[in-house]
Design an enzyme around this catalytic site. Sequence first.
Site, PDB file in Angstrom:
ATOM      1  N   ARG A 165      55.490  27.713  41.535  1.00 45.30           N
ATOM      2  CA  ARG A 165      55.489  29.183  41.628  1.00 45.30           C
ATOM      3  C   ARG A 165      56.691  29.639  42.461  1.00 45.30           C
ATOM      4  NH1 ARG A 165      50.627  30.212  46.098  1.00 45.30           N
ATOM      5  NH2 ARG A 165      51.918  29.696  47.892  1.00 45.30           N
ATOM      6  N   TYR A 190      58.592  28.448  62.360  1.00 46.32           N
ATOM      7  CA  TYR A 190      59.211  28.531  61.029  1.00 46.32           C
ATOM      8  C   TYR A 190      60.732  28.534  61.198  1.00 46.32           C
ATOM      9  CZ  TYR A 190      60.502  30.352  56.414  1.00 46.32           C
ATOM     10  OH  TYR A 190      61.074  30.519  55.171  1.00 46.32           O
ATOM     11  N   SER A 227      66.803  29.209  55.200  1.00 42.01           N
ATOM     12  CA  SER A 227      66.437  30.622  55.218  1.00 42.01           C
ATOM     13  C   SER A 227      67.384  31.331  56.174  1.00 42.01           C
ATOM     14  CB  SER A 227      65.001  30.766  55.735  1.00 42.01           C
ATOM     15  OG  SER A 227      64.724  32.113  56.067  1.00 42.01           O
ATOM     16  N   VAL A 245      55.862  16.643  49.265  1.00 42.07           N
ATOM     17  CA  VAL A 245      57.249  16.388  49.664  1.00 42.07           C
ATOM     18  C   VAL A 245      57.360  15.844  51.094  1.00 42.07           C
ATOM     19  CG1 VAL A 245      58.234  18.087  48.075  1.00 42.07           C
ATOM     20  CG2 VAL A 245      57.640  18.794  50.421  1.00 42.07           C
ATOM     21  N   THR A 279      62.097  25.150  61.989  1.00 41.81           N
ATOM     22  CA  THR A 279      62.200  24.204  60.852  1.00 41.81           C
ATOM     23  C   THR A 279      63.397  24.553  59.967  1.00 41.81           C
ATOM     24  OG1 THR A 279      60.715  25.482  59.378  1.00 41.81           O
ATOM     25  CG2 THR A 279      59.699  23.817  60.815  1.00 41.81           C
ATOM     26  N   LYS A 280      63.671  25.846  59.819  1.00 44.07           N
ATOM     27  CA  LYS A 280      64.750  26.228  58.901  1.00 44.07           C
ATOM     28  C   LYS A 280      66.122  25.955  59.524  1.00 44.07           C
ATOM     29  CE  LYS A 280      62.198  27.069  55.504  1.00 44.07           C
ATOM     30  NZ  LYS A 280      62.335  26.372  54.223  1.00 44.07           N
ATOM     31  N   ILE A 292      62.116  37.855  49.833  1.00 40.99           N
ATOM     32  CA  ILE A 292      61.662  37.887  48.428  1.00 40.99           C
ATOM     33  C   ILE A 292      60.140  37.970  48.456  1.00 40.99           C
ATOM     34  CG2 ILE A 292      61.750  36.742  46.180  1.00 40.99           C
ATOM     35  CD1 ILE A 292      63.978  35.430  48.915  1.00 40.99           C
ATOM     36  N   GLY A 343      58.634  22.390  44.695  1.00 41.76           N
ATOM     37  CA  GLY A 343      58.081  23.740  44.919  1.00 41.76           C
ATOM     38  C   GLY A 343      58.115  24.553  43.640  1.00 41.76           C
ATOM     39  N   ALA A 344      58.078  23.849  42.506  1.00 39.52           N
ATOM     40  CA  ALA A 344      58.367  24.490  41.213  1.00 39.52           C
ATOM     41  C   ALA A 344      57.149  25.132  40.560  1.00 39.52           C
ATOM     42  CB  ALA A 344      58.977  23.463  40.265  1.00 39.52           C
TER      43      ALA A 344
HETATM   44  N1  LIG Z   1      60.107  34.229  49.989  1.00 40.07           N
HETATM   45  C1  LIG Z   1      61.009  34.444  50.936  1.00 40.07           C
HETATM   46  O1  LIG Z   1      61.246  35.599  51.387  1.00 40.07           O
HETATM   47  C2  LIG Z   1      61.806  33.286  51.491  1.00 40.07           C
HETATM   48  C3  LIG Z   1      62.858  33.584  52.370  1.00 40.07           C
HETATM   49  C4  LIG Z   1      63.593  32.531  52.909  1.00 40.07           C
HETATM   50  C5  LIG Z   1      63.295  31.221  52.561  1.00 40.07           C
HETATM   51  N2  LIG Z   1      62.262  30.969  51.732  1.00 40.07           N
HETATM   52  C6  LIG Z   1      62.001  29.550  51.421  1.00 40.07           C
HETATM   53  O2  LIG Z   1      61.936  29.382  50.026  1.00 40.07           O
HETATM   54  C7  LIG Z   1      61.081  28.279  49.707  1.00 40.07           C
HETATM   55  C8  LIG Z   1      60.103  28.683  48.618  1.00 40.07           C
HETATM   56  O3  LIG Z   1      59.296  29.731  49.112  1.00 40.07           O
HETATM   57  P1  LIG Z   1      58.521  30.766  48.155  1.00 40.07           P
HETATM   58  O4  LIG Z   1      58.786  32.102  48.730  1.00 40.07           O
HETATM   59  O5  LIG Z   1      58.805  30.476  46.751  1.00 40.07           O
HETATM   60  O6  LIG Z   1      57.010  30.371  48.541  1.00 40.07           O
HETATM   61  P2  LIG Z   1      55.750  30.017  47.618  1.00 40.07           P
HETATM   62  O7  LIG Z   1      54.624  29.821  48.574  1.00 40.07           O
HETATM   63  O8  LIG Z   1      55.611  31.022  46.538  1.00 40.07           O
HETATM   64  O9  LIG Z   1      56.157  28.627  46.943  1.00 40.07           O
HETATM   65  C9  LIG Z   1      56.235  27.447  47.687  1.00 40.07           C
HETATM   66  C10 LIG Z   1      55.837  26.279  46.804  1.00 40.07           C
HETATM   67  O10 LIG Z   1      55.971  25.071  47.583  1.00 40.07           O
HETATM   68  C11 LIG Z   1      54.841  24.266  47.312  1.00 40.07           C
HETATM   69  N3  LIG Z   1      54.560  23.365  48.426  1.00 40.07           N
HETATM   70  C12 LIG Z   1      54.136  23.699  49.678  1.00 40.07           C
HETATM   71  N4  LIG Z   1      53.925  22.585  50.401  1.00 40.07           N
HETATM   72  C13 LIG Z   1      54.231  21.540  49.594  1.00 40.07           C
HETATM   73  C14 LIG Z   1      54.206  20.126  49.769  1.00 40.07           C
HETATM   74  N5  LIG Z   1      53.834  19.555  50.934  1.00 40.07           N
HETATM   75  N6  LIG Z   1      54.590  19.342  48.738  1.00 40.07           N
HETATM   76  C15 LIG Z   1      54.963  19.896  47.555  1.00 40.07           C
HETATM   77  N7  LIG Z   1      54.991  21.220  47.321  1.00 40.07           N
HETATM   78  C16 LIG Z   1      54.621  22.021  48.346  1.00 40.07           C
HETATM   79  C17 LIG Z   1      53.706  25.246  47.095  1.00 40.07           C
HETATM   80  O11 LIG Z   1      52.614  24.651  46.383  1.00 40.07           O
HETATM   81  C18 LIG Z   1      54.392  26.360  46.301  1.00 40.07           C
HETATM   82  O12 LIG Z   1      54.324  26.143  44.915  1.00 40.07           O
HETATM   83  C19 LIG Z   1      60.434  27.843  51.024  1.00 40.07           C
HETATM   84  O13 LIG Z   1      61.127  26.718  51.520  1.00 40.07           O
HETATM   85  C20 LIG Z   1      60.659  29.051  51.926  1.00 40.07           C
HETATM   86  O14 LIG Z   1      60.717  28.699  53.288  1.00 40.07           O
HETATM   87  C21 LIG Z   1      61.517  31.968  51.176  1.00 40.07           C
END
Ligand SMILES: NC(=O)c1ccc[n+]([C@@H]2O[C@H](COP(=O)([O-])OP(=O)(O)OC[C@H]3O[C@@H](n4cnc5c(N)ncnc54)[C@H](O)[C@@H]3O)[C@@H](O)[C@H]2O)c1
Length: 257
Positions: A18, A153, A140, A66, A156-157, A186, A15-16
């Site tokens: 962004r 969602y 999460s 993934v 899954t978490k 975030i 997920g790197a």
């Molecule tokens: N942003 C929040 O408030 C928040 C809160 C709790 C948990 N999270 C968790 O943090 C993690 C990252 O979220 P984020 O906010 O950075 O979201 P984001 O959408 O900015 O980044 C997620 C990244 O995962 C990649 N991705 C998605 N599906 C994929 C796949 N099948 N294979 C490979 N890469 C894949 C995307 O291309 C993207 O670059 C997630 O697991 C999310 O559930 C986020």
Amino acid sequence: MVSIDLTGRQAVVTGAARGLGKAVALKYAQAGAHVWLGDLREEELKETAEEIRSLGVKCGYSICDVSDYDQFEAMLEAAGDVDILAHVAGIMISSPMLEIKQEEIDRIIRINVNGTDNACRAGLRKMIPRKKGTILITSSVAGRHGHPGHAHYHLTKAADISIMQSAALTGAPHGVTVNAICPGIIRTAIWEHILDHTRKEGETREECWERSIREMIPLGRPQSAEDIADAVLFLTSPLAANITGQALNVCGGMEMN
Ligand SMILES: NC(=O)c1ccc[n+]([C@@H]2O[C@H](COP(=O)([O-])OP(=O)(O)OC[C@H]3O[C@@H](n4cnc5c(N)ncnc54)[C@H](O)[C@@H]3O)[C@@H](O)[C@H]2O)c1
């Protein structure tokens, strides 16, 4: 002075491209680790990799879905000896429990649950023979309770925490630790998606964002990507060597269990 020095270690971050994954990858580079990136977004991955190399460490990447075990394993093979695996990739689908479509349920389970399970199994298989290593998965605060508007969602978490605990018990006799981070709120792409679905009638997106922070976070501010990356760095560093099977909330007090 206490500091976290990962010079010469090899970290892999999914997920790197962004969001939180990118912040975690940059944090490892700042701590001196070489970083291998995984994601589906090639253009953004390339940019992240260049930014990381400019910090003086090595950085390669794999285009990796993934949710596909073989692709996950191939990414770890490409990275070489892996000391740290931070699995951050995930998606959000916001939909009332009785309105979500079956294909949306299948998709979110495939990416968020199978993805985490793949990270745990492929990561353990890679690290156990070396008798060392640490895996971090991304749950999460949503994994701690139910929600009528994002039920699947949350499902899954919660499942991610369960897999993490089983993986921690599997890795423990071999010196491999496994933990989870539970971020709060975030403002990444995921939250832009939530705002679209949770806005009350007549409320702007910004008003909805400010109300969410006011109502939900005791410390009164959203988390930054940096807040999450700092906690991930700690949990996967030698300072956390005796911590395994734990899910750490980083959420300004929004969730306490
Ligand atoms: N942003 C929040 O408030 C928040 C809160 C709790 C948990 N999270 C968790 O943090 C993690 C990252 O979220 P984020 O906010 O950075 O979201 P984001 O959408 O900015 O980044 C997620 C990244 O995962 C990649 N991705 C998605 N599906 C994929 C796949 N099948 N294979 C490979 N890469 C894949 C995307 O291309 C993207 O670059 C997630 O697991 C999310 O559930 C986020």
